[in-house]
Scaffold this motif. Sequence first.
Motif, PDB file in Angstrom:
ATOM      1  N   LYS A  69       0.827  -1.209   0.000  1.00 35.51           N
ATOM      2  CA  LYS A  69       0.000   0.000   0.000  1.00 35.51           C
ATOM      3  C   LYS A  69       0.861   1.258   0.000  1.00 35.51           C
ATOM      4  N   LEU A  70       1.922   1.228   0.792  1.00 38.67           N
ATOM      5  CA  LEU A  70       2.761   2.407   0.909  1.00 38.67           C
ATOM      6  C   LEU A  70       3.537   2.704  -0.373  1.00 38.67           C
ATOM      7  N   MET A  71       3.768   1.684  -1.177  1.00 40.57           N
ATOM      8  CA  MET A  71       4.544   1.865  -2.398  1.00 40.57           C
ATOM      9  C   MET A  71       3.664   1.983  -3.641  1.00 40.57           C
ATOM     10  N   ARG A  72       2.377   2.241  -3.431  1.00 39.79           N
ATOM     11  CA  ARG A  72       1.500   2.470  -4.576  1.00 39.79           C
ATOM     12  C   ARG A  72       1.867   3.780  -5.261  1.00 39.79           C
ATOM     13  N   PRO A  73       1.523   3.930  -6.540  1.00 38.36           N
ATOM     14  CA  PRO A  73       1.878   5.172  -7.263  1.00 38.36           C
ATOM     15  C   PRO A  73       1.391   6.438  -6.575  1.00 38.36           C
ATOM     16  N   ALA A  74       0.231   6.369  -5.901  1.00 36.06           N
ATOM     17  CA  ALA A  74      -0.335   7.570  -5.280  1.00 36.06           C
ATOM     18  C   ALA A  74       0.427   8.001  -4.035  1.00 36.06           C
ATOM     19  N   THR A  75       1.151   7.066  -3.417  1.00 34.78           N
ATOM     20  CA  THR A  75       1.810   7.388  -2.143  1.00 34.78           C
ATOM     21  C   THR A  75       3.316   7.163  -2.148  1.00 34.78           C
ATOM     22  N   ILE A  76       3.870   6.548  -3.177  1.00 36.16           N
ATOM     23  CA  ILE A  76       5.273   6.139  -3.130  1.00 36.16           C
ATOM     24  C   ILE A  76       6.212   7.342  -2.975  1.00 36.16           C
ATOM     25  N   ARG A  77       5.935   8.432  -3.677  1.00 33.92           N
ATOM     26  CA  ARG A  77       6.826   9.594  -3.570  1.00 33.92           C
ATOM     27  C   ARG A  77       6.776  10.179  -2.156  1.00 33.92           C
ATOM     28  N   THR A  78       5.577  10.259  -1.592  1.00 35.94           N
ATOM     29  CA  THR A  78       5.432  10.764  -0.220  1.00 35.94           C
ATOM     30  C   THR A  78       6.128   9.840   0.760  1.00 35.94           C
ATOM     31  N   TRP A  79       5.903   8.535   0.628  1.00 37.06           N
ATOM     32  CA  TRP A  79       6.484   7.586   1.570  1.00 37.06           C
ATOM     33  C   TRP A  79       8.012   7.633   1.523  1.00 37.06           C
ATOM     34  N   ARG A  80       8.593   7.778   0.377  1.00 35.37           N
ATOM     35  CA  ARG A  80      10.054   7.833   0.281  1.00 35.37           C
ATOM     36  C   ARG A  80      10.619   9.045   1.012  1.00 35.37           C
ATOM     37  N   LEU A  81       9.838  10.118   1.075  1.00 27.39           N
ATOM     38  CA  LEU A  81      10.303  11.334   1.750  1.00 27.39           C
ATOM     39  C   LEU A  81      10.123  11.281   3.266  1.00 27.39           C
ATOM     40  N   VAL A  82       9.149  10.496   3.747  1.00 27.60           N
ATOM     41  CA  VAL A  82       8.841  10.528   5.180  1.00 27.60           C
ATOM     42  C   VAL A  82       9.243   9.253   5.917  1.00 27.60           C
ATOM     43  N   ARG A  83       9.585   8.189   5.234  1.00 26.63           N
ATOM     44  CA  ARG A  83       9.761   6.911   5.921  1.00 26.63           C
ATOM     45  C   ARG A  83      10.889   6.925   6.942  1.00 26.63           C
ATOM     46  N   GLU A  84      11.922   7.750   6.714  1.00 24.41           N
ATOM     47  CA  GLU A  84      13.029   7.800   7.666  1.00 24.41           C
ATOM     48  C   GLU A  84      12.634   8.483   8.973  1.00 24.41           C
ATOM     49  N   LEU A  85      11.481   9.133   9.005  1.00 26.38           N
ATOM     50  CA  LEU A  85      11.032   9.778  10.230  1.00 26.38           C
ATOM     51  C   LEU A  85      10.421   8.782  11.206  1.00 26.38           C
ATOM     52  N   TYR A  86      10.054   7.609  10.725  1.00 28.41           N
ATOM     53  CA  TYR A  86       9.402   6.611  11.563  1.00 28.41           C
ATOM     54  C   TYR A  86      10.433   5.730  12.260  1.00 28.41           C
ATOM     55  N   GLU A  87      10.028   5.231  13.426  1.00 32.19           N
ATOM     56  CA  GLU A  87      10.901   4.380  14.233  1.00 32.19           C
ATOM     57  C   GLU A  87      10.072   3.259  14.843  1.00 32.19           C
ATOM     58  N   PRO A  88      10.707   2.172  15.296  1.00 30.04           N
ATOM     59  CA  PRO A  88       9.944   1.092  15.918  1.00 30.04           C
ATOM     60  C   PRO A  88       9.137   1.596  17.117  1.00 30.04           C
ATOM     61  N   VAL A  89       7.992   0.993  17.341  1.00 28.58           N
ATOM     62  CA  VAL A  89       7.142   1.372  18.472  1.00 28.58           C
ATOM     63  C   VAL A  89       7.871   1.085  19.780  1.00 28.58           C
ATOM     64  N   PRO A  90       7.954   2.053  20.694  1.00 31.07           N
ATOM     65  CA  PRO A  90       8.617   1.816  21.985  1.00 31.07           C
ATOM     66  C   PRO A  90       7.982   0.650  22.740  1.00 31.07           C
ATOM     67  N   GLU A  91       8.822  -0.083  23.456  1.00 33.41           N
ATOM     68  CA  GLU A  91       8.350  -1.268  24.152  1.00 33.41           C
ATOM     69  C   GLU A  91       7.273  -0.955  25.177  1.00 33.41           C
ATOM     70  N   ASN A  92       7.310   0.238  25.760  1.00 30.00           N
ATOM     71  CA  ASN A  92       6.332   0.546  26.804  1.00 30.00           C
ATOM     72  C   ASN A  92       4.915   0.712  26.271  1.00 30.00           C
ATOM     73  N   PHE A  93       4.765   0.768  24.951  1.00 32.64           N
ATOM     74  CA  PHE A  93       3.425   0.846  24.386  1.00 32.64           C
ATOM     75  C   PHE A  93       2.915  -0.510  23.912  1.00 32.64           C
ATOM     76  N   SER A  94       3.658  -1.540  24.195  1.00 32.67           N
ATOM     77  CA  SER A  94       3.223  -2.895  23.869  1.00 32.67           C
ATOM     78  C   SER A  94       2.741  -3.586  25.137  1.00 32.67           C
ATOM     79  N   THR A  95       1.497  -4.024  25.132  1.00 32.17           N
ATOM     80  CA  THR A  95       0.935  -4.783  26.242  1.00 32.17           C
ATOM     81  C   THR A  95       0.879  -6.238  25.802  1.00 32.17           C
ATOM     82  N   GLY A  96       1.839  -7.034  26.288  1.00 36.16           N
ATOM     83  CA  GLY A  96       1.964  -8.376  25.748  1.00 36.16           C
ATOM     84  C   GLY A  96       2.384  -8.255  24.299  1.00 36.16           C
TER      85      GLY A  96
END
Length: 348
Positions: A151-178
Amino acid sequence: MSPDFELLAAVARGVLDLSDVPRPAALRLPYPASTQLAFDRVVLTCLKQDRPAPLSVPDLLSRCRDLLTTWPLALPPGVLTDDARLIDRGSAEPTRTCAELASYGRLGRLEQGAARVIADLADACGAPERFASCRDFLIAHPVILNPDSSKLMRPATIRTWRLVRELYEPVPENFSTGRTVSTCTECLLFAKPTEGAGAWCEGGCKKRPRGLEKAEEPKHPIALPRALRLFLTLPARTELALREKLANWSELVPTGTGSLRLVHEDGTGRAVRVLDREQPALAAFRASELAALEDSPLDVVMPDAVVDRPGYRKAFGHNLPDGALVRLRSVSEFTALYQNDRPGRTRA
């Protein structure tokens, strides 16, 4: 501001830095330098005042769950609300007040860090339209529970995703319940079930008609850093409401600094900053800083529910520096004012 208020802001920065340490190593030595320094300063202050000092960093964190009105600090009257804490008692997570305090003053860095990220993104995008698309993507996706590359690499979003993907990081462990990660269906930020039937929401939502969105065993969930979640996507709820109400008369254009420009039908405009803050005094301090960067009065727009809190507007106005060109409006006030005063309108 008083030295004790500066100390409280330092404690807030120490709390946030420690909460960013991957668990279970969060309470192991060495602590982050900001956390250790804040502890040392609190102990010294307590000893000078002949008051019981925290015995350790964990003891200080325990005290951060108490109301700040009970702390042995000489804070200016009315600078914080009576219910302010640094750590939420039910979820053990830093509060929004903690994040706002950590962004205060010349040493503040949380909100300031978010502004730098947005400015860098604007530079990387080049075209204003591309920047607006990337910013809207971040607003709509503060947490991605199950990233789907197809979905993220579809033509409608691929250019946007390539510009923003480095801003994302793994979810912190404290937000995982089990093996479950939850988000609030209203503000889209992290949420955690608490004792009883309640739930804690990172954005402070009190009413969630649709409850929480839960992902059981999510596939490599990712999220924006805390700074962007709280200082970009959270106030964006208000921005989206403004866009909807003003859609027939104007356009809200984001700038590289993270502010907005309301462009009227005739091409004229005004500077707008949308905020969503728990603490009216801290909101006033920040608004005055932002207004100093503008060449005209700054309209600060907040949710109706925030501005209508008892004493909020008064505390905001009381803590504005003399001469600050800031006008506080609720969403309803701002849209009504603009629709009545928009260029070309003839008054009855």
